[in-house]
Design a protein around this motif. Sequence first.
Motif, PDB file in Angstrom:
ATOM      1  N   ALA A 165      -7.203  -2.234   0.948  1.00  0.00           N
ATOM      2  CA  ALA A 165      -6.434  -1.461  -0.029  1.00  0.00           C
ATOM      3  C   ALA A 165      -5.636  -2.381  -0.945  1.00  0.00           C
ATOM      4  O   ALA A 165      -5.550  -2.150  -2.158  1.00  0.00           O
ATOM      5  CB  ALA A 165      -5.496  -0.500   0.703  1.00  0.00           C
ATOM      6  N   TYR A 166      -5.063  -3.437  -0.375  1.00  0.00           N
ATOM      7  CA  TYR A 166      -4.325  -4.423  -1.168  1.00  0.00           C
ATOM      8  C   TYR A 166      -5.255  -5.114  -2.164  1.00  0.00           C
ATOM      9  O   TYR A 166      -4.897  -5.346  -3.323  1.00  0.00           O
ATOM     10  CB  TYR A 166      -3.685  -5.439  -0.227  1.00  0.00           C
ATOM     11  CG  TYR A 166      -3.066  -6.634  -0.909  1.00  0.00           C
ATOM     12  CD1 TYR A 166      -1.870  -6.516  -1.601  1.00  0.00           C
ATOM     13  CD2 TYR A 166      -3.676  -7.884  -0.832  1.00  0.00           C
ATOM     14  CE1 TYR A 166      -1.293  -7.619  -2.221  1.00  0.00           C
ATOM     15  CE2 TYR A 166      -3.108  -8.986  -1.447  1.00  0.00           C
ATOM     16  CZ  TYR A 166      -1.923  -8.857  -2.137  1.00  0.00           C
ATOM     17  OH  TYR A 166      -1.356  -9.952  -2.750  1.00  0.00           O
ATOM     18  N   ILE A 210      -5.811  -2.894  -5.100  1.00  0.00           N
ATOM     19  CA  ILE A 210      -4.659  -2.907  -6.002  1.00  0.00           C
ATOM     20  C   ILE A 210      -4.719  -4.143  -6.904  1.00  0.00           C
ATOM     21  O   ILE A 210      -4.499  -4.061  -8.116  1.00  0.00           O
ATOM     22  CB  ILE A 210      -3.343  -2.886  -5.193  1.00  0.00           C
ATOM     23  CG1 ILE A 210      -3.212  -1.559  -4.431  1.00  0.00           C
ATOM     24  CG2 ILE A 210      -2.139  -3.086  -6.111  1.00  0.00           C
ATOM     25  CD1 ILE A 210      -2.059  -1.538  -3.441  1.00  0.00           C
ATOM     26  N   THR A 268     -11.177   3.749   0.435  1.00  0.00           N
ATOM     27  CA  THR A 268     -10.164   4.812   0.527  1.00  0.00           C
ATOM     28  C   THR A 268      -9.143   4.672  -0.589  1.00  0.00           C
ATOM     29  O   THR A 268      -8.748   5.667  -1.218  1.00  0.00           O
ATOM     30  CB  THR A 268      -9.470   4.765   1.898  1.00  0.00           C
ATOM     31  OG1 THR A 268     -10.440   4.904   2.935  1.00  0.00           O
ATOM     32  CG2 THR A 268      -8.456   5.896   2.015  1.00  0.00           C
ATOM     33  N   ALA A 269      -8.693   3.438  -0.848  1.00  0.00           N
ATOM     34  CA  ALA A 269      -7.740   3.217  -1.935  1.00  0.00           C
ATOM     35  C   ALA A 269      -8.359   3.597  -3.276  1.00  0.00           C
ATOM     36  O   ALA A 269      -7.698   4.205  -4.129  1.00  0.00           O
ATOM     37  CB  ALA A 269      -7.292   1.758  -1.949  1.00  0.00           C
ATOM     38  N   VAL A 289       0.844  -1.207   0.000  1.00  0.00           N
ATOM     39  CA  VAL A 289       0.000   0.000   0.000  1.00  0.00           C
ATOM     40  C   VAL A 289       0.871   1.245   0.000  1.00  0.00           C
ATOM     41  O   VAL A 289       0.629   2.198  -0.746  1.00  0.00           O
ATOM     42  CB  VAL A 289      -0.942  -0.007   1.216  1.00  0.00           C
ATOM     43  CG1 VAL A 289      -1.702   1.314   1.315  1.00  0.00           C
ATOM     44  CG2 VAL A 289      -1.923  -1.169   1.127  1.00  0.00           C
ATOM     45  N   THR A 334       2.591   1.812  -3.294  1.00  0.00           N
ATOM     46  CA  THR A 334       1.664   2.191  -4.359  1.00  0.00           C
ATOM     47  C   THR A 334       1.120   3.594  -4.180  1.00  0.00           C
ATOM     48  O   THR A 334       1.059   4.390  -5.128  1.00  0.00           O
ATOM     49  CB  THR A 334       0.482   1.197  -4.425  1.00  0.00           C
ATOM     50  OG1 THR A 334       0.995  -0.123  -4.614  1.00  0.00           O
ATOM     51  CG2 THR A 334      -0.458   1.547  -5.572  1.00  0.00           C
ATOM     52  N   PHE A 335       0.708   3.930  -2.943  1.00  0.00           N
ATOM     53  CA  PHE A 335       0.012   5.195  -2.705  1.00  0.00           C
ATOM     54  C   PHE A 335       0.804   6.219  -1.901  1.00  0.00           C
ATOM     55  O   PHE A 335       0.438   7.391  -1.870  1.00  0.00           O
ATOM     56  CB  PHE A 335      -1.314   4.928  -1.981  1.00  0.00           C
ATOM     57  CG  PHE A 335      -2.302   4.128  -2.787  1.00  0.00           C
ATOM     58  CD1 PHE A 335      -2.901   4.664  -3.911  1.00  0.00           C
ATOM     59  CD2 PHE A 335      -2.628   2.842  -2.419  1.00  0.00           C
ATOM     60  CE1 PHE A 335      -3.815   3.936  -4.657  1.00  0.00           C
ATOM     61  CE2 PHE A 335      -3.548   2.093  -3.148  1.00  0.00           C
ATOM     62  CZ  PHE A 335      -4.134   2.647  -4.277  1.00  0.00           C
ATOM     63  N   GLY A 336       1.857   5.779  -1.201  1.00  0.00           N
ATOM     64  CA  GLY A 336       2.658   6.714  -0.425  1.00  0.00           C
ATOM     65  C   GLY A 336       2.389   6.642   1.063  1.00  0.00           C
ATOM     66  O   GLY A 336       1.456   5.979   1.535  1.00  0.00           O
ATOM     67  N   MET A 359      -8.335   7.237  -4.094  1.00  0.00           N
ATOM     68  CA  MET A 359      -7.023   7.805  -4.386  1.00  0.00           C
ATOM     69  C   MET A 359      -6.634   7.659  -5.853  1.00  0.00           C
ATOM     70  O   MET A 359      -5.645   8.246  -6.289  1.00  0.00           O
ATOM     71  CB  MET A 359      -5.959   7.140  -3.507  1.00  0.00           C
ATOM     72  CG  MET A 359      -6.107   7.476  -2.040  1.00  0.00           C
ATOM     73  SD  MET A 359      -4.812   6.716  -1.046  1.00  0.00           S
ATOM     74  CE  MET A 359      -5.351   7.199   0.594  1.00  0.00           C
ATOM     75  N   VAL A 360      -7.392   6.869  -6.600  1.00  0.00           N
ATOM     76  CA  VAL A 360      -7.114   6.679  -8.027  1.00  0.00           C
ATOM     77  C   VAL A 360      -8.192   7.413  -8.813  1.00  0.00           C
ATOM     78  O   VAL A 360      -9.365   7.039  -8.755  1.00  0.00           O
ATOM     79  CB  VAL A 360      -7.110   5.187  -8.401  1.00  0.00           C
ATOM     80  CG1 VAL A 360      -6.872   5.017  -9.891  1.00  0.00           C
ATOM     81  CG2 VAL A 360      -6.052   4.447  -7.596  1.00  0.00           C
ATOM     82  N   ALA A 397      -1.051   7.868   2.587  1.00  0.00           N
ATOM     83  CA  ALA A 397      -2.133   6.899   2.395  1.00  0.00           C
ATOM     84  C   ALA A 397      -2.094   5.819   3.467  1.00  0.00           C
ATOM     85  O   ALA A 397      -3.145   5.365   3.935  1.00  0.00           O
ATOM     86  CB  ALA A 397      -2.032   6.274   1.006  1.00  0.00           C
TER      87      ALA A 397
END
Length: 232
Positions: free
Chosen positions: A157-158, A161, A213-214, A110, A113-115, A217-218, A118
């Motif tokens: 979140a994973y 992805i 949430t993930a 996570v 990928t998002f920082g 972010m996209v 995140a």
Amino acid sequence: MSDDPEYSRPEVPFNALPPMVIAIALVLGGIELAFQAGAFGLIGGPDAIGWRIAAIEDYGFFDAIFEAMRAQGTWPFEHVMRFFTYAFVHYSMLHALMVIVFILALGKMVGETFGNFAVLLIFVVSTLAGSLAYGLVLTTNVQLVGAYPAAYGFIGAYTFILWLGLGRMQQNQMRAFTLIGLLMALQLVYGLLGWGSGDWVARLAGFVMGFVTAALMVPGAFGRIMTRLRQR
């Protein structure tokens, strides 16, 4: 040997983790180590033996307190903080270690990928979602403690992805939900055997919040998800 251009120092896996993942693991692990040291009389004196029990009482999330605040319409900070602080107290060393392993393993992807922001955001919102769901869905005298809802947030979140990656490869995106499906199935088995507890509600809420949430972010991803759901 260090001057040899062909020589390179092996990468240390711990150092490869995003800093925020390391920070969260250190905080959770540090608190648990303090409880362990106190229980063995290494620090804190005689009172330290009861640190864990006192922490559960002071920082755990209790449905009865939540219902009382709702009924009275008052929200004192000493109890509102329980929506978050419960995640930092665990029942045992094993309980804490299992959570930390989840966070290290899934938080790594996570974070990469998002920082780092995140990672912190998913930890916080999944923790909050877990306590809210626990209080709203269940009526129980069993307190909620431990960072499992946050760990499941990282699983969410994973999963997003994986879902996104499978979609780009034009493969079955439902495969992304294999892990959470397996974990929920285990919770069901534990419940049938009388080993489970109502905290599965908090874990599932954490998972959903981590996934959402993930997705947020996209850019455009959440809209694509809603479109797919309408098509079904």
